[in-house]
Enzyme design. Structure first.
Site, mmCIF file in Angstrom:
data_model
loop_
_atom_site.group_PDB
_atom_site.id
_atom_site.type_symbol
_atom_site.label_atom_id
_atom_site.label_comp_id
_atom_site.label_asym_id
_atom_site.label_seq_id
_atom_site.Cartn_x
_atom_site.Cartn_y
_atom_site.Cartn_z
ATOM 1 N N LYS A 1 -0.259 -8.004 -7.477
ATOM 2 C CA LYS A 1 0.435 -8.772 -8.359
ATOM 3 C C LYS A 1 0.551 -10.114 -7.900
ATOM 4 O O LYS A 1 0.389 -10.905 -8.890
ATOM 5 C CB LYS A 1 1.837 -8.014 -8.995
ATOM 6 N N ARG B 1 17.441 -0.942 -9.807
ATOM 7 C CA ARG B 1 16.364 -1.309 -10.805
ATOM 8 C C ARG B 1 15.937 0.104 -11.396
ATOM 9 O O ARG B 1 16.533 0.645 -11.863
ATOM 10 C CB ARG B 1 15.367 -2.120 -10.071
HETATM 11 C C1 LIG Z 1 6.284 -5.537 -6.345
HETATM 12 C C2 LIG Z 1 6.361 -4.195 -6.038
HETATM 13 C C3 LIG Z 1 6.008 -3.753 -4.770
HETATM 14 C C4 LIG Z 1 5.645 -4.599 -3.642
HETATM 15 O O1 LIG Z 1 6.737 -5.380 -3.019
HETATM 16 P P1 LIG Z 1 6.574 -6.157 -1.984
HETATM 17 O O2 LIG Z 1 8.067 -6.408 -1.523
HETATM 18 O O3 LIG Z 1 5.908 -7.212 -2.082
HETATM 19 O O4 LIG Z 1 5.957 -5.336 -0.748
HETATM 20 C C5 LIG Z 1 6.152 -2.265 -4.556
HETATM 21 N N1 LIG Z 1 6.735 -1.423 -5.608
HETATM 22 C C6 LIG Z 1 7.116 -2.018 -6.787
HETATM 23 C C7 LIG Z 1 7.497 -0.963 -7.679
HETATM 24 C C8 LIG Z 1 6.948 -3.340 -7.088
HETATM 25 O O5 LIG Z 1 7.136 -3.770 -8.222
#
Ligand SMILES: *Cc1c(COP(=O)(O)O)cnc(C)c1O
Length: 354
Positions: free
Chosen positions: A37, A130
Site C-alpha cells: 500500500k 482499531r
Molecule cells: C498497513 C498494514 C500493515 C502493514 O504495516 P507496516 O507497519 O507497514 O508493516 C499490516 N496490517 C494491516 C491491517 C495494515 O493495514
C-alpha cells in the site's frame, strides 16, 4: 537534466530487504504477506517483493490489488472490505481481513455469484482499538461465520501499534494464540493462519519471544524502509535508503534569519518565532507542504537545515554546507513512512525506478 521533484526507487534494495525478512521469518515458521500500500501497488516494486521470496501480496485498497492480478502471489485485502465493494473483493482478493458479519454475508453472496470460495481472516482487537472483534464476541461471531457456504475461515489475526500505539508482546500475542486454540477446540476446526501483526512484531523474533503458533506477519514499512516499528530500530542486513527524494533549488540568496516587519500569521495560521543567527545563505526548493510533511524528510547533506515550508516552497539553510549549492542544483532527502505515503500519491512527484 532529470525531472524534479522525483522519487528515486531502488528496486534491488527492496528486493534485498524482502529476501532478508522472508528468510528471518521463515526460520521462525512465519510466512510474510508483503504490504504494497505504501507504494500504491506499483507492479514493478511488487515484483521485487515476489523476487525477494514473498508469496502473498497485501494491500488496503482493491484498486491496488487490481494492478497486481498478474503477479504470481496470493492477494490479501488488508482494510476491512466495504460492502459496496464485496464483489470486487472476492474477484481481486484471495483473502480478506474481516470483523463484521454483515460484510462477511455480503462476501458470501458475492462469492456464490462468482462461483468461488472466499477466504477470510477474522480480526481480533487485542487492545489497539482499531479493527477487530472484541474478545467476548469471538465465539458467537465464529459460529455465524461457519454457516456461510462460500466463506472459508482461514484463521485469525490482530493489528497493533496503529491507532493506539500498543506494542505486541508475549502477553497479547500469546493471548491471540490461546484464542486460536480455544476456537479450534470448541468448533472442531483447524485454523491455518494466526496472523500476528505488522512490522511492529518483528522485534519479538530477535528476542525469541514470538509465540510459536504465530505463523503469519503482514510487513510493509520493514520491507520498504528496513525498520521495525515498535521501537523504530533498523533491521540488520536491510537498506534504509531504497527511496530518495530529489528536489531542485529555485532561489539561493543571503538573507537575515529574522523577518523584517510586524509578525502576523504564516500561510497555515501559525504565528512563527525566529532565532536571530545573523545573515544566512538560504535556498528555496521547488517542493512544499502539498507534496510532503517537512518533519518526515531528512537532508542527505548533514550540514543542511530545514527552516520551514509553505504550500509549494521548502526553505533550507545551506550556510554550513561544504558543497557550494547553486540555482538549478539538486538536493536529496531520505524520507520516512509518512512522507513516502504522501509522495507516492502525489501526481507532482515523478517516480523513477532504478
Ligand atoms: C498497513 C498494514 C500493515 C502493514 O504495516 P507496516 O507497519 O507497514 O508493516 C499490516 N496490517 C494491516 C491491517 C495494515 O493495514
Amino acid at each position: 537534466m532529470q525531472i524534479c521533484p522525483r522519487l528515486e526507487i531502488d528496486i534491488n534494495k527492496i528486493k534485498h530487504n524482502s529476501l532478508t525478512l522472508t528468510k528471518l521469518c521463515k526460520e521462525k515458521g512465519i510466512d510474510v504477506a508483503g504490504v504494497t500500500k505504501v507504494f500504491c501497488g506499483i507492479p514493478e516494486i511488487a515484483q521485487a517483493l515476489v523476487h525477494g521470496g514473498i508469496t502473498m501480496l497485501a494491500d488496503s485498497r482493491i484498486e491496488n490489488l487490481k494492478k497486481l492480478q498478474e503477479m504470481d502471489a496470493q492477494k490479501l485485502l488488508l482494510r476491512l472490505p466495504m460492502i459496496s465493494q464485496a464483489k470486487e473483493t472476492v474477484r481481486y482478493a484471495d483473502i480478506s481481513l474481516n470483523s463484521e458479519i454483515k460484510t462477511i454475508a455480503a462476501l458470501d453472496a458475492a462469492a456464490k455469484e462468482l462461483e468461488r470460495m472466499h477466504n477470510i481472516i477474522l480480526m481480533i482487537d487485542m487492545g489497539d482499538l482499531r479493527e477487530g472483534v472484541w474478545q467476548d464476541q469471538i465465539e458467537n461471531t465464529i459460529s455465524e461465520i461457519l454457516l456461510f457456504e462460500n466463506i472459508n475461515l482461514l484463521g485469525i489475526g490482530t493489528n497493533l501499534t496503529c491507532y493506539g500505539g500498543v506494542i505486541p508482546n508475549r502477553i497479547n500475542l500469546g493471548r491471540l494464540v490461546e484464542i486460536a486454540e480455544i476456537i479450534e477446540d470448541k468448533f472442531n476446526i483447524s485454523l491455518n493462519i494466526v496472523s500476528g501483526g505488522n512490522s511492529s512484531s518483528l522485534y519479538l523474533l530477535e528476542k525469541e519471544e514470538i509465540p510459536h503458533r504465530i505463523n503469519h506477519l503482514r510487513l510493509g514499512e520493514s520491507i520498504v524502509l528496513g525498520r521495525e516499528t515498535a521501537y523504530g530500530n533498523s533491521i540488520a542486513d536491510t537498506y534504509q535508503d531504497a527511496f530518495t527524494l530529489v528536489t531542485e533549488v529555485v532561489e539561493l540568496k543571503e538573507k537575515p534569519s529574522v523577518p523584517i516587519g510586524e509578525i502576523g500569521m504564516d500561510a497555515f495560521g501559525n504565528k512563527p518565532v525566529f532565532e536571530d543567527r545573523g545573515l544566512r545563505k538560504r535556498a528555496i526548493l521547488a517542493i512544499g507542504r502539498q507534496d510532503i510533511a517537512v518533519q518526515n524528510i531528512i537532508p542527505l547533506d548533514p550540514n543542511m537545515m530545514i527552516l520551514g515550508a509553505s504550500s509549494d516552497h521548502l526553505i533550507i539553510d545551506v550556510t554550513d554546507c561544504t558543497k557550494e549549492y547553486m540555482v538549478g542544483d539538486e538536493v536529496r532527502f531520505h524520507i520516512e513512512y509518512g512522507a513516502l505515503l504522501q509522495v507516492m500519491t502525489s501526481e507532482y512527484i515523478h517516480k523513477k525506478l532504478l
